[in-house]
Design a protein around this motif. Structure first.
Motif, PDB file in Angstrom:
ATOM      1  N   ASN A   2      -4.588   2.590  -1.139  1.00 55.72           N
ATOM      2  CA  ASN A   2      -4.294   2.364  -2.548  1.00 55.72           C
ATOM      3  C   ASN A   2      -3.142   1.372  -2.681  1.00 55.72           C
ATOM      4  O   ASN A   2      -2.097   1.517  -2.029  1.00 55.72           O
ATOM      5  CB  ASN A   2      -3.907   3.681  -3.226  1.00 55.72           C
ATOM      6  CG  ASN A   2      -5.037   4.695  -3.173  1.00 55.72           C
ATOM      7  OD1 ASN A   2      -6.201   4.345  -3.333  1.00 55.72           O
ATOM      8  ND2 ASN A   2      -4.690   5.963  -2.940  1.00 55.72           N
ATOM      9  N   LEU A   3      -3.334   0.384  -3.518  1.00 59.79           N
ATOM     10  CA  LEU A   3      -2.283  -0.599  -3.758  1.00 59.79           C
ATOM     11  C   LEU A   3      -1.220  -0.019  -4.686  1.00 59.79           C
ATOM     12  O   LEU A   3      -1.532   0.748  -5.602  1.00 59.79           O
ATOM     13  CB  LEU A   3      -2.872  -1.869  -4.372  1.00 59.79           C
ATOM     14  CG  LEU A   3      -3.753  -2.731  -3.466  1.00 59.79           C
ATOM     15  CD1 LEU A   3      -4.443  -3.814  -4.276  1.00 59.79           C
ATOM     16  CD2 LEU A   3      -2.916  -3.353  -2.350  1.00 59.79           C
ATOM     17  N   LEU A   4       0.029  -0.399  -4.427  1.00 58.88           N
ATOM     18  CA  LEU A   4       1.148   0.030  -5.259  1.00 58.88           C
ATOM     19  C   LEU A   4       1.611  -1.142  -6.114  1.00 58.88           C
ATOM     20  O   LEU A   4       1.827  -2.249  -5.609  1.00 58.88           O
ATOM     21  CB  LEU A   4       2.309   0.510  -4.390  1.00 58.88           C
ATOM     22  CG  LEU A   4       2.096   1.828  -3.638  1.00 58.88           C
ATOM     23  CD1 LEU A   4       3.266   2.086  -2.703  1.00 58.88           C
ATOM     24  CD2 LEU A   4       1.946   2.983  -4.623  1.00 58.88           C
ATOM     25  N   ALA A   5       1.768  -0.926  -7.396  1.00 60.66           N
ATOM     26  CA  ALA A   5       2.158  -1.994  -8.311  1.00 60.66           C
ATOM     27  C   ALA A   5       3.667  -2.096  -8.440  1.00 60.66           C
ATOM     28  O   ALA A   5       4.375  -1.091  -8.368  1.00 60.66           O
ATOM     29  CB  ALA A   5       1.530  -1.753  -9.681  1.00 60.66           C
ATOM     30  N   GLY A   6       4.143  -3.345  -8.600  1.00 59.74           N
ATOM     31  CA  GLY A   6       5.530  -3.552  -8.973  1.00 59.74           C
ATOM     32  C   GLY A   6       6.490  -3.948  -7.883  1.00 59.74           C
ATOM     33  O   GLY A   6       7.666  -4.198  -8.163  1.00 59.74           O
ATOM     34  N   TYR A  27       0.834  -1.203   0.000  1.00 60.99           N
ATOM     35  CA  TYR A  27       0.000   0.000   0.000  1.00 60.99           C
ATOM     36  C   TYR A  27       0.869   1.254   0.000  1.00 60.99           C
ATOM     37  O   TYR A  27       2.033   1.244   0.445  1.00 60.99           O
ATOM     38  CB  TYR A  27      -0.885   0.031   1.239  1.00 60.99           C
ATOM     39  CG  TYR A  27      -1.982  -1.007   1.274  1.00 60.99           C
ATOM     40  CD1 TYR A  27      -3.172  -0.823   0.580  1.00 60.99           C
ATOM     41  CD2 TYR A  27      -1.824  -2.176   2.015  1.00 60.99           C
ATOM     42  CE1 TYR A  27      -4.188  -1.780   0.622  1.00 60.99           C
ATOM     43  CE2 TYR A  27      -2.830  -3.138   2.061  1.00 60.99           C
ATOM     44  CZ  TYR A  27      -4.009  -2.926   1.364  1.00 60.99           C
ATOM     45  OH  TYR A  27      -4.999  -3.866   1.412  1.00 60.99           O
ATOM     46  N   ASP A  28       0.254   2.373  -0.440  1.00 57.50           N
ATOM     47  CA  ASP A  28       0.910   3.682  -0.328  1.00 57.50           C
ATOM     48  C   ASP A  28       0.566   4.305   1.015  1.00 57.50           C
ATOM     49  O   ASP A  28       0.030   3.629   1.911  1.00 57.50           O
ATOM     50  CB  ASP A  28       0.524   4.588  -1.507  1.00 57.50           C
ATOM     51  CG  ASP A  28      -0.963   4.936  -1.547  1.00 57.50           C
ATOM     52  OD1 ASP A  28      -1.678   4.627  -0.562  1.00 57.50           O
ATOM     53  OD2 ASP A  28      -1.415   5.497  -2.557  1.00 57.50           O
ATOM     54  N   GLU A  29       0.853   5.594   1.142  1.00 50.51           N
ATOM     55  CA  GLU A  29       0.663   6.270   2.434  1.00 50.51           C
ATOM     56  C   GLU A  29      -0.808   6.389   2.856  1.00 50.51           C
ATOM     57  O   GLU A  29      -1.102   6.778   4.004  1.00 50.51           O
ATOM     58  CB  GLU A  29       1.283   7.670   2.391  1.00 50.51           C
ATOM     59  CG  GLU A  29       0.719   8.596   1.319  1.00 50.51           C
ATOM     60  CD  GLU A  29       1.397   8.394  -0.033  1.00 50.51           C
ATOM     61  OE1 GLU A  29       1.106   9.174  -0.959  1.00 50.51           O
ATOM     62  OE2 GLU A  29       2.202   7.451  -0.156  1.00 50.51           O
ATOM     63  N   THR A  30      -1.755   6.028   1.972  1.00 45.57           N
ATOM     64  CA  THR A  30      -3.178   6.108   2.339  1.00 45.57           C
ATOM     65  C   THR A  30      -3.637   4.881   3.138  1.00 45.57           C
ATOM     66  O   THR A  30      -4.799   4.805   3.536  1.00 45.57           O
ATOM     67  CB  THR A  30      -4.052   6.221   1.068  1.00 45.57           C
ATOM     68  OG1 THR A  30      -3.900   5.036   0.281  1.00 45.57           O
ATOM     69  CG2 THR A  30      -3.666   7.453   0.261  1.00 45.57           C
ATOM     70  N   TYR A  31      -2.736   3.928   3.361  1.00 42.79           N
ATOM     71  CA  TYR A  31      -3.108   2.689   4.082  1.00 42.79           C
ATOM     72  C   TYR A  31      -3.652   3.000   5.466  1.00 42.79           C
ATOM     73  O   TYR A  31      -3.108   3.829   6.200  1.00 42.79           O
ATOM     74  CB  TYR A  31      -1.882   1.791   4.207  1.00 42.79           C
ATOM     75  CG  TYR A  31      -2.083   0.620   5.164  1.00 42.79           C
ATOM     76  CD1 TYR A  31      -2.728  -0.534   4.742  1.00 42.79           C
ATOM     77  CD2 TYR A  31      -1.635   0.692   6.479  1.00 42.79           C
ATOM     78  CE1 TYR A  31      -2.903  -1.610   5.608  1.00 42.79           C
ATOM     79  CE2 TYR A  31      -1.808  -0.378   7.354  1.00 42.79           C
ATOM     80  CZ  TYR A  31      -2.440  -1.519   6.917  1.00 42.79           C
ATOM     81  OH  TYR A  31      -2.617  -2.566   7.767  1.00 42.79           O
TER      82      TYR A  31
END
Length: 486
Positions: free
Chosen positions: A339-343, A323-327
């Motif tokens: 929000n999920l982060l790809a890669g 996740y990004d900082e919105t977790y």
């Protein structure tokens, strides 16, 4: 007169039909009285037409207060000197037709009761087109409060005392409790049964036990009858595949292919004609390698039993969410948002001595569910150079699931972060042995701090200004020296 003959013929026909119906479906024989005993045979295969016959082998001489041997019963069959009397029921199989038969009936409801029996011991034969039952019998008497012998009603469980098929998943420590396993692991199963007996006139002298794996492949089979471990041969048993219609396929060598049924077929030579193995415990130990990454099951069956015991199991998995900082995770409900982060890429290592990073095989990427799936590589897959193996699994769309894992603790390392984000520490996870062997790791990250652009306009201005100052200073220096020289 003709009319009377027709009526008599109709009545006779009805009587014959009724008699045939009673023979085919009646579950009782004889008449129940207060001074006689009854013997009930239960546990027969329901819905299957079964012939049941009762033969008297030991009688009671009330005047002499002693037991007596019935027709064609010898001291080798019944030992009267023992207390209690010892009866070898299997001895009566081959000479059944020479014994004193009390009655015979056919039944389809799984039970048969014989009434009007005198005090004594009775051998029971039961058999049908599809099922043979081991030798059995019972003594129908008991002692009253006055110490005198009197007739008693008895019941024999034909299924329990003749043929029983059980199956167990035996863990490494010898237990049969639920256990999570890993992909590629070899798991032992134990099948137990009772060797059947065959009537003197039996035409189908066959016996087989079938192991049906799902999500596995059979790698080893050992067979034991009584105390004897059998070697695979024409004189004992064969391992054969199973056709779609249930018939025997070709002989097979192990390991079998994934999901292939393996049948232990006892040879006619071993079964013989004298019921030498009747009543002995049959133990089939099966070793199967787990090939599926989620679940497995194993089913046993036989041509001499209607039950099909089954063993089911599961494999563990780890889900990693990047996740990004919105977790955010709600402390009360446990609900996760963000929000999920790809890669991102991760490696997984069991927490135990000598453990190395697990090698995985890629299964799929699901953009709709933002999920990538990998499964633990088996030893065969690791040795196969044509199959791609990785130690870093990629969360292509933000979530990655590693399947086929054993229970226990695992270390997770983020080996590569998404662009613009940093590699962060991931807490260890634990897969718990039980019905839900699933572990989850939520990984939160933040963007890297913004840096000024190297060589931007601000730097250029300061550089030019500095150069002008230096040139001016140098000019003034040389001008002052020139005046001094003059």
């Amino acid at each position: 007169m003709k009319k009377m003959r027709k009526i008599f013929a109709v009545l006779l026909t009805l009587a014959m039909v009724l008699a045939m119906s009673m023979t085919a479906f009646a579950a009782e024989f004889g008449t129940k009285t207060n001074d006689t005993a009854s013997l009930t045979v239960s546990g027969l295969v329901p819905g299957e037409a079964t012939e049941v016959s009762v033969y008297k082998v030991v009688g009671w001489d009330e005047a002499a207060s002693s037991w007596t041997l019935e027709q064609n019963v010898t001291a080798a069959d019944v030992v009267l000197a023992n207390k209690p009397v010892t009866i070898n029921w299997s001895n009566f199989v081959d000479k059944r037709t020479t014994l004193t038969r009390v009655g015979t009936m056919n039944t389809t409801d799984g039970t048969a009761t014989f009434h009007g029996l005198e005090i004594g011991a009775y051998y029971v034969y039961a058999g049908s087109e599809h099922t043979n039952y081991n030798p059995m019998g019972e003594a129908v008497y008991e002692y009253g409060n006055d110490g005198l012998m009197k007739p008693a009603d008895k019941t024999i469980d034909a299924k329990g005392s003749t043929y029983n098929l059980t199956k167990a998943f035996t863990g490494a420590n010898g237990t049969t409790t639920y256990q999570v396993v890993e992909r590629g692991q070899e798991v032992p199963f134990t099948i137990t049964a009772v060797f059947p007996s065959y009537g003197k006139d039996a035409k189908d002298r066959a016996f087989q036990i079938t192991d049906e794996p799902t999500g596995m492949k059979v790698t080893g089979v050992t067979v034991k009858v009584g105390n004897d471990t059998l070697n695979l041969s024409d004189d004992t048993y064969k391992l054969v595949s199973v056709n779609e219609d249930g018939s025997d396929g070709d002989e097979i060598t192990l390991p079998a292919t994934e999901g292939q049924k393996v049948r232990v077929r006892f040879t006619s030579t071993y079964i013989g004609t004298k019921n030498a193995h009747a009543g002995q415990t049959v133990t089939v130990n099966v070793t199967a390698q787990i090939t599926d990454a989620d679940t497995f099951s194993n089913t046993a069956s036989s041509d001499k039993g209607s039950n099909t015991p089954n063993v089911n199991g599961k494999l563990g998995s780890i889900t990693i969410n990047k996740y990004d900082e919105t977790y955010n995770k709600d402390s009360e409900t446990g609900e996760v948002t963000g929000n999920l982060l790809a890669g991102a890429e991760f490696s997984i290592t069991p927490v135990k001595e000598g453990a190395t990073e697990i090698k995985f095989v890629h299964v799929s990427d699901d953009e709709t569910n933002k999920t990538s799936i990998y499964k633990k590589a088996t030893a065969e897959e690791i040795a196969n150079e044509e199959i791609t193996k990785v130690t870093s699994i990629v969360a292509k769309y933000g979530k990655v699931v590693a399947k086929g894992l054993d229970d226990g603790d695992y270390t997770i390392v983020e080996t590569k972060a998404p662009k613009g984000y940093s590699v962060v520490d991931v807490p260890n996870v634990k897969i718990i042995n039980g019905d839900n062997p699933v572990a989850t790791a939520d990984v939160k990250d933040t963007k890297l701090n913004a840096l000024p652009h190297t060589g931007g306009i601000g730097t250029t201005i300061f550089t030019i200004a500095g150069c002008l100052i230096m040139v001016t200073a140098a000019g003034l220096f040389f001008a002052s020296r020139k005046r001094t020289n003059k």
